[in-house]
Design a protein around this motif. Sequence first.
Motif, PDB file in Angstrom:
ATOM      1  N   GLU A 248      85.758 -47.152  58.876  1.00  0.00           N
ATOM      2  CA  GLU A 248      85.856 -47.991  60.080  1.00  0.00           C
ATOM      3  C   GLU A 248      87.332 -48.075  60.426  1.00  0.00           C
ATOM      4  OE1 GLU A 248      83.503 -49.897  61.811  1.00  0.00           O
ATOM      5  OE2 GLU A 248      81.775 -49.319  60.598  1.00  0.00           O
ATOM      6  N   THR A 249      87.712 -47.694  61.662  1.00  0.00           N
ATOM      7  CA  THR A 249      89.130 -47.626  61.989  1.00  0.00           C
ATOM      8  C   THR A 249      89.365 -47.766  63.487  1.00  0.00           C
ATOM      9  OG1 THR A 249      91.125 -46.264  61.701  1.00  0.00           O
ATOM     10  CG2 THR A 249      89.074 -45.097  62.162  1.00  0.00           C
ATOM     11  N   SER A 250      90.599 -48.056  63.843  1.00  0.00           N
ATOM     12  CA  SER A 250      90.954 -48.057  65.263  1.00  0.00           C
ATOM     13  C   SER A 250      91.309 -46.640  65.723  1.00  0.00           C
ATOM     14  CB  SER A 250      92.113 -49.008  65.532  1.00  0.00           C
ATOM     15  OG  SER A 250      93.244 -48.637  64.768  1.00  0.00           O
ATOM     16  N   SER A 251      91.752 -45.768  64.807  1.00  0.00           N
ATOM     17  CA  SER A 251      91.995 -44.352  65.122  1.00  0.00           C
ATOM     18  C   SER A 251      92.072 -43.569  63.813  1.00  0.00           C
ATOM     19  CB  SER A 251      93.278 -44.170  65.930  1.00  0.00           C
ATOM     20  OG  SER A 251      94.403 -44.498  65.146  1.00  0.00           O
ATOM     21  N   LEU A 252      91.837 -42.266  63.911  1.00  0.00           N
ATOM     22  CA  LEU A 252      91.878 -41.412  62.727  1.00  0.00           C
ATOM     23  C   LEU A 252      92.424 -40.057  63.124  1.00  0.00           C
ATOM     24  CD1 LEU A 252      91.086 -40.851  59.735  1.00  0.00           C
ATOM     25  CD2 LEU A 252      88.856 -40.089  60.608  1.00  0.00           C
TER      26      LEU A 252
ATOM     27  N   ILE B 100      81.911 -42.089  60.454  1.00  0.00           N
ATOM     28  CA  ILE B 100      83.191 -42.568  60.979  1.00  0.00           C
ATOM     29  C   ILE B 100      82.908 -43.364  62.247  1.00  0.00           C
ATOM     30  CG2 ILE B 100      85.416 -41.913  61.971  1.00  0.00           C
ATOM     31  CD1 ILE B 100      85.232 -39.345  60.240  1.00  0.00           C
TER      32      ILE B 100
ATOM     33  N   SER C 271      85.113 -45.399  65.105  1.00  0.00           N
ATOM     34  CA  SER C 271      86.465 -45.657  65.581  1.00  0.00           C
ATOM     35  C   SER C 271      86.418 -46.265  66.974  1.00  0.00           C
ATOM     36  CB  SER C 271      87.272 -44.353  65.620  1.00  0.00           C
ATOM     37  OG  SER C 271      88.536 -44.580  66.194  1.00  0.00           O
ATOM     38  N   THR C 272      87.209 -47.313  67.173  1.00  0.00           N
ATOM     39  CA  THR C 272      87.320 -47.907  68.504  1.00  0.00           C
ATOM     40  C   THR C 272      88.274 -47.108  69.391  1.00  0.00           C
ATOM     41  OG1 THR C 272      89.059 -49.377  67.690  1.00  0.00           O
ATOM     42  CG2 THR C 272      86.790 -50.228  67.690  1.00  0.00           C
TER      43      THR C 272
ATOM     44  N   VAL D 194      89.603 -40.125  67.580  1.00  0.00           N
ATOM     45  CA  VAL D 194      89.480 -39.381  66.328  1.00  0.00           C
ATOM     46  C   VAL D 194      89.944 -37.965  66.627  1.00  0.00           C
ATOM     47  CG1 VAL D 194      87.894 -38.488  64.592  1.00  0.00           C
ATOM     48  CG2 VAL D 194      87.603 -40.819  65.465  1.00  0.00           C
TER      49      VAL D 194
ATOM     50  N   ALA E 209      83.082 -42.661  68.384  1.00  0.00           N
ATOM     51  CA  ALA E 209      84.479 -42.921  68.747  1.00  0.00           C
ATOM     52  C   ALA E 209      84.611 -43.084  70.253  1.00  0.00           C
ATOM     53  CB  ALA E 209      85.370 -41.779  68.271  1.00  0.00           C
TER      54      ALA E 209
END
Length: 160
Positions: free
Chosen positions: A29-33, A56, A58-59, A62, A99
């Motif tokens: 879980e992430t804001s970007s990857l 994955i 993402s807000t 990615v 994403a």
Amino acid sequence: MLDGTARNSFIQNNIEEGAEGNALGIFIETSSLQVLNGSQISSIIDGVGNSQGIRINSTGNVLFRGSDQRPNGRFTPSAIFAGLSEKGQGNSGDIIIRANSLNLEDSSQLSSTTKGQGNAGDIFVIVDEKALFENSDILSEVTSIDEVDEGSGGICDVVF
């Protein structure tokens, strides 16, 4: 960010050869990857068991970009790999990416394969705003070394 420039930038959840059990999967879980220069996220079955796959959420963006040349001359792409090796028995989990935007560039891959006895997982990509696929692959397949197919490939579904 995973950057393979310095080598060995991996997130792995594997069942090794000779082992029995289940891989509980990789959940990010992430804001970007960013997965760059041959870095990889993988869940591979070399033993006996099943994988819960790779997810994955993402807000933001990615990004998978590039590859790395190993000392043996082989190129390693920035990628997600889920699957069974030729010695593996079980079922690969799904690859799911949700994403705001997704970029697959410069030889990167999303791959769910089976070379062993079992099924490859599905690949689901859900993008809210923008998807860019440039010189990259999304594949779910059965490959065989000894011409004995013992599984099924999964679905590849991209929604944006």
